[in-house]
Design a protein around this motif. Structure first.
Motif, PDB file in Angstrom:
ATOM      1  N   THR A   1      73.926  48.509  37.247  1.00 49.26           N
ATOM      2  CA  THR A   1      72.719  48.916  37.974  1.00 49.26           C
ATOM      3  C   THR A   1      71.560  47.956  37.725  1.00 49.26           C
ATOM      4  OG1 THR A   1      73.415  51.180  37.543  1.00 49.26           O
ATOM      5  CG2 THR A   1      71.161  50.867  38.328  1.00 49.26           C
TER       6      THR A   1
ATOM      7  N   THR B   1      77.297  55.331  42.865  1.00 48.76           N
ATOM      8  CA  THR B   1      76.156  56.023  42.245  1.00 48.76           C
ATOM      9  C   THR B   1      76.586  57.102  41.249  1.00 48.76           C
ATOM     10  OG1 THR B   1      75.090  55.604  44.348  1.00 48.76           O
ATOM     11  CG2 THR B   1      73.924  57.052  42.859  1.00 48.76           C
TER      12      THR B   1
ATOM     13  N   LEU C   1      67.547  54.736  40.743  1.00 53.45           N
ATOM     14  CA  LEU C   1      68.720  54.836  39.869  1.00 53.45           C
ATOM     15  C   LEU C   1      68.344  55.003  38.396  1.00 53.45           C
ATOM     16  CD1 LEU C   1      70.911  52.128  41.618  1.00 53.45           C
ATOM     17  CD2 LEU C   1      71.174  54.613  41.774  1.00 53.45           C
TER      18      LEU C   1
END
Ligand SMILES: Cc1cc2nc3c(=O)[nH]c(=O)nc-3n(C[C@H](O)[C@H](O)[C@H](O)COP(=O)(O)O)c2cc1C
Length: 511
Positions: A55, A111, A358
């Motif tokens: 990420t 995700t 995120l």
């Protein structure tokens, strides 16, 4: 000499403010986060290294990402005082509907590996906040499940045009049937960028249990418990995958995709069409000619071509070129609501957040995403008030100066660009950047167009001392004119182009 006395209980009482202790660790740590950077710190602490690095990381030397963030840090704001800012209106019409804030959630893949609530957390938080949510082709919750989780939300679907065209178009049909109002076609991924942290970590799907990952998991038991005791990863577009992320990306991306594919999708898709990953004025023009209702200036969060242009620097020249024909959106590098305010001031109709969302998700699932949205929203409102504007439409280029090594570079950047003659950029020509902020003297010596832009930059810099008040800048008009309906291509029937045989074994097999 100070006279001392014994404190009286009566005087002490107002000072004693014992709060009820918060026993929920997640609530406690989210409440302690006052910025997106704080959420990142928490995310790093509670997430295993491989998904965190996937990420947080970017391509190669991660220069694109750090430059994009630096560009936002290197702005100077010019406030106006004595304005009534008791109420600020942060709403923005984007692609025909109102968003409560000038930002939405960008599409991100895998995700649910970052945190098990994944896309559901993003979509429901966006629904509650009244902002759009984008589901990636590489998302880990199905198109239908996201729609069911956030039935009143504004859901957009992001499409990678796979080598397997039939499969791609089936996704478009499913998104339409599930009520997604916008299709976002990402065009900056002919191949995957070199995400070196993933290579080093051996990042795979599902995460492999090696001695290294088990050791890394020990201080992060909650992540593993969540991962192992919730539904297995389902992909928005795939039944399952077992292998490295890099191999999956190479299977899905197709280097043969060209304008005909976008044209075909435009003719097939009835909703709004966004082309994401535009990085030059010439390609912005191309996207408009292909019928895009909006373009996203983006270098994919620095995850594709390293040293790519900084979207924020590209913004004024693109707004000037196509801003009256299409909506210009922007992402990459946004870590603060002030970055969003600056982008709107420089002409962005809308912005998208990737990692900021995120980090919140990893830090605390759905409440963590709520916290991200709350932090950015509060920063936007506060920045607007301190700038002396009550609506987003009042923001203009005069509110922002881009500084280079703390020296004014152009005042503002858009003034420089406004001075460049409105020569239409030829479609599909070499992507020479005409962003005033990126034109160098050396480039100017070679390219006549760049020479003009550089001259304009220099003249604008020279005007710095005689800076105009924001409301008087001519460039404000340039940036303000971003909402007109896009010019559509004449309705022309196109057949779906097929990938070349040697580029796509999978499609061959399907045929
Ligand atoms: C972990 C991660 C996964 C991503 N996956 C996708 C994707 O599947 N499709 C896509 O179009 N963009 C994807 N992006 C790019 C984002 O949509 C967006 O352009 C980028 O994150 C913006 O930069 P920021 O993270 O600095 O906000 C991804 C970004 C990240 C960080």
């Amino acid at each position: 000499m100070v006279k001392r006395q014994f404190p009286k209980p009566r005087d002490l009482m107002p000072l004693m403010q014992f709060k009820k202790p918060e026993f929920n660790a997640r609530t406690r740590r989210l409440a302690s986060a006052t910025s997106i950077d704080d959420l990142r710190t928490i995310a790093k602490r509670v997430t295993p290294k491989a998904p965190f690095d996937y990420t947080d990381g970017a391509a190669e030397g991660e220069i694109s990402l750090s430059r994009a963030r630096q560009a936002f840090q290197d702005i100077e704001f010019h406030p106006s005082v004595l304005r009534d800012v008791s109420n600020v209106d942060t709403t923005r019409e984007v692609l025909g509907k109102v968003s409560a804030m000038p930002f939405g959630i960008a599409p991100t893949g895998f995700t649910r590996m970052m945190q098990t609530e994944g896309e559901r957390a993003g979509a429901t938080a966006a629904e509650a906040a009244g902002i759009p949510f984008s589901l990636s082709t590489m998302g880990t919750t199905s198109i239908e499940d996201v729609a069911a989780a956030a039935p009143n939300g504004r859901n957009w679907f992001q499409l990678y045009m796979w080598a397997d065209r039939e499969r791609s178009l089936a996704l478009v049909d499913r998104a339409a049937a599930a009520g997604y109002d916008t299709l976002m076609v990402t065009v900056d991924t002919p191949v995957g960028g070199a995400r070196l942290r993933d290579v080093k970590n051996g990042f795979s799907i599902p995460p492999a249990l090696t001695p290294k990952t088990v050791l890394n998991a020990l201080p992060r038991p909650a992540w593993w418990i969540n991962f192992l005791t919730t539904e297995p990863l389902a992909f928005a577009s795939l039944d399952r995958w077992s292998g490295t992320v890099a191999a999956l990306i190479d299977t899905m991306f197709d280097p043969t995709v060209g304008p005909d594919e976008v044209k075909y999708i435009r003719e097939t898709w009835k909703g709004k069409l966004v082309v994401k990953g535009i990085q030059s004025v010439a390609d912005a023009r191309l996207a408009v000619e292909l019928g895009a209702d909006a373009i996203v200036l983006s270098n994919h969060g620095g995850r594709q071509l390293d040293r790519a242009p900084i979207p924020f620097h590209l913004l004024p020249s693109v707004v000037r070129e196509v801003g009256t024909e299409t909506e210009v959106h922007l992402d990459t590098g946004i870590m603060n609501g002030a970055d969003i305010v600056a982008s709107v001031a420089m002409g962005a109709r809308f912005t998208l957040i990737g990692r900021a969302y995120l980090y919140g998700l990893m830090a605390g699932g759905r409440p963590g995403v709520d916290r991200t949205i709350a932090i950015l929203s509060e920063e936007i409102r506060r920045t607007m008030k301190l700038l002396g504007v009550a609506t987003l439409d009042e923001l203009e280029p005069g509110h922002v100066t881009q500084l280079a090594r703390l020296m004014p570079m152009a005042q503002p950047m858009a003034d420089a660009v406004a001075a460049v003659p409105t020569k239409k950029a030829p479609v599909r020509k070499a992507p020479a950047s005409t962003s005033a902020a990126t034109v160098t003297a050396a480039a100017a010596a070679k390219a006549p167009a760049a020479k003009k832009a550089a001259a304009a930059t220099a003249s604008a810099a020279a005007q710095t001392a005689t800076k105009k008040a924001p409301a008087q800048t001519a460039a404000a008009k340039v940036a303000g004119a971003t909402t007109a309906a896009p010019k559509k291509l004449a309705a022309k029937k196109a057949t779906m182009p097929k990938p070349t045989p040697d580029a796509d074994d999978a499609a061959d097999a399907a045929e």
